[in-house]
Design a protein around this motif. Structure first.
Motif, short mmCIF file in Angstrom:
data_model
loop_
_atom_site.label_atom_id
_atom_site.label_comp_id
_atom_site.label_asym_id
_atom_site.label_seq_id
_atom_site.Cartn_x
_atom_site.Cartn_y
_atom_site.Cartn_z
N UNK A 1 0.83 -1.21 0.00
CA UNK A 1 0.00 0.00 0.00
C UNK A 1 0.86 1.27 0.00
N UNK A 2 0.28 2.36 -0.47
CA UNK A 2 1.09 3.57 -0.58
C UNK A 2 1.33 4.19 0.80
N UNK A 3 2.27 5.15 0.82
CA UNK A 3 2.73 5.69 2.09
C UNK A 3 1.64 6.43 2.85
N UNK A 4 0.67 7.01 2.13
CA UNK A 4 -0.35 7.80 2.83
C UNK A 4 -1.21 6.94 3.75
N UNK A 5 -1.32 5.65 3.44
CA UNK A 5 -2.15 4.77 4.27
C UNK A 5 -1.34 3.79 5.10
N UNK A 6 -0.07 3.58 4.76
CA UNK A 6 0.68 2.51 5.41
C UNK A 6 1.85 2.97 6.26
N UNK A 7 2.11 4.28 6.31
CA UNK A 7 3.27 4.79 7.06
C UNK A 7 2.84 5.91 7.99
N UNK A 8 3.34 5.87 9.23
CA UNK A 8 3.11 6.93 10.20
C UNK A 8 4.42 7.66 10.45
#
Length: 510
Positions: A74-81
């Motif tokens: 998944x892309x960074x906007x949904x998978x990375x904090x």
């Protein structure tokens, strides 16, 4: 003008289209299917050592993906904090940190240090961002709320930039004891986010980096932790924590500021991480940049189970992770990077943006702009002044003076006959009205700004300082260190720093 983020880009005053400012958008209304090798919720399916492919780095300046394009799924906007650490009390940057947190220190005429990691996140499609702080955080909170507060999640209401201050609780009565302890104290909040990785960043570094490539390398190497590393020569290496890697780029040893034989033993073949042979020969060491990607489950396990008393990532948690057999990878970043931890480093980094023909760090990169709060200031006005090799911020009024190799911050007022050389003026937080100036004139007061015929050389003038007429701040005796707080200034590394809101009477010579 307002942009899609509610923040101003350095390179353009036109509104930034959502797709251009944040590739892929800030949030998806539906959940993506997990990428191969992942369970729902972000837990990794481990490959056996025999099934793991050897990772071949492409011959580029950094340890980028084998793929020519970055395509996170998944892309960074949904998978990375993103978690930005605000740092400690900033004693080495004092007096700039007397009334503000270190990440809130002004930078490059129009910006603040915190704008660098936040902008890097937004340009990398990392839109969920926490900033942890505990010292003098009022101005930092104000800046972040004005710059990024309301509009960042406007598309799907999933993006945010939020400040988390240190707090006491029944479980932990102490303030943050270090980088790892700060994250541990808020782990209850971070683990609520359905993400795969935590991106750990520092709030006081100057650099431009695409974190998507960093995260993609982390996933492709099946790493538990990935550490951003900077190649360097022997002269600089003694001032950093160094790392040693194997032929797959896996970190096998750490050494904190080694010297002599220990330093020699930390030499590595940096062609493994993508440097060409010639540069690898010049830069045979790699130093940690203090930037990390942790897989979510790994972070939870390390801070709660393996190292529940560890306070620091760089000196405790990450070396400990290598010792217990976790896969800790190095990711080489071969570009400009500066740790703004001292007055001298801060001074050099700011004046570095005036360098010609190419500055050390450019705020003019349209592909990855640096954002800040929109202040709606008028253009700067220059009246019969001689300005060379300098950067002038917004809303300045510069009259009949000479400015050379300097950075002039927003709302600066420089009067007739002044000479500014090799200096950083941070400007002001507000304009004084004509009535204010009239009252000051009648009472013998000094207005905000640089007075007539003042001469300033190799100095930092903090915000709202009042420099009287015929003042000379030139460090005539070449003093290297001096504490004159009651008189409104410090000298560190030969650089005179005038304190925020200080008043330097007319005729003063420093």
């Amino acid at each position: 003008m307002a942009t899609a983020t509610g923040a101003m880009a350095a390179t353009s005053r036109a509104p930034i289209p959502a797709a251009a400012a944040f590739p892929g958008g800030l949030g998806l209304g539906r959940r993506r299917a997990a990428a191969p090798g992942w369970r729902a919720g972000g837990r990794r399916l481990r490959a056996s050592p025999s099934a793991r492919r050897p990772f071949v780095f492409s011959p580029r300046g950094v340890s980028d993906s084998r793929s020519s394009q970055t395509c996170l799924d998944p892309d960074a906007s949904t998978s990375v904090l993103g978690i930005i650490l605000g740092g400690g009390a900033g004693t080495r940057l004092y007096p700039l940190t007397k009334k503000r947190a270190k990440p809130a220190v002004p930078l490059g005429a129009n910006y603040r240090l915190i704008d660098i990691p936040v902008s890097n996140c937004l340009n990398s499609n990392v839109s969920k961002i926490y900033v942890l702080t505990q010292f003098n955080s009022a101005s930092l909170n104000r800046h972040l709320s004005r710059a990024y507060g309301n509009n960042i999640g406007g598309y799907k209401n999933e993006g945010f930039v939020e400040v988390l201050a240190a707090q006491q609780s029944p479980e932990n009565p102490n303030w943050f004891q270090g980088t790892a302890d700060a994250v541990r104290q808020y782990m209850w909040l971070f683990e609520e986010h359905n993400v795969m990785e935590f991106l750990i960043l520092a709030g006081d570094h100057l650099y431009r980096m695409d974190y998507q490539k960093f995260i993609q390398a982390h996933r492709e190497t099946d790493a538990d932790i990935t550490v951003a590393a900077l190649p360097m020569d022997e002269q600089r290496a003694t001032a950093f924590g160094l790392m040693k890697i194997d032929d797959e780029g896996r970190i096998v040893e750490f050494a904190e500021k080694p010297k002599g034989e220990k330093l020699k033993s930390m030499m590595v073949d940096t062609t493994i991480l993508g440097l060409d042979p010639e540069r690898a020969k010049e830069l045979p060491y790699i130093a940690s940049m203090g930037i990390y990607v942790f897989s979510k489950d790994v972070m939870l396990r390390l801070l709660r189970e393996n190292f529940p008393a560890a306070n620091d990532f760089g000196s405790e948690v990450i070396p400990g992770a290598t010792e217990i057999g976790m896969r800790v990878q190095a990711y080489l970043y071969d570009g400009y990077w500066e740790d703004i931890g001292t007055i001298e480093a801060f001074y050099n980094a700011n004046l570095g943006i005036t360098k010609k023909p190419v500055p050390d760090f450019s705020f003019y990169d349209r592909s990855a702009p640096i954002y800040t709060q929109p202040r709606y200031l008028p253009p700067s006005k220059v009246l019969d002044a001689d300005v060379t090799d300098s950067v002038i911020g917004e809303g300045c009024v510069i009259k009949h003076c000479t400015i050379n190799h300097s950075v002039v911050g927003l709302r600066s007022c420089i009067s007739e006959g002044a000479v500014i050389e090799d200096s950083l003026l941070m400007g002001a937080d507000y304009y004084e009205t004509e009535d204010d100036k009239k009252v000051l004139s009648e009472t013998g007061g000094i207005p905000i700004g640089i007075g007539k015929n003042a001469h300033i050389r190799k100095a930092i003038i903090d915000k709202n300082a009042r420099i009287g007429e015929n003042v000379k701040i030139i460090n005539f005796d070449n003093v290297q260190e001096a504490v004159r707080e009651t008189e409104g200034y410090f000298i560190k590394s030969g650089i005179v720093t005038v304190i925020k809101d200080a008043l330097i009477p007319s005729g003063t010579v420093i």
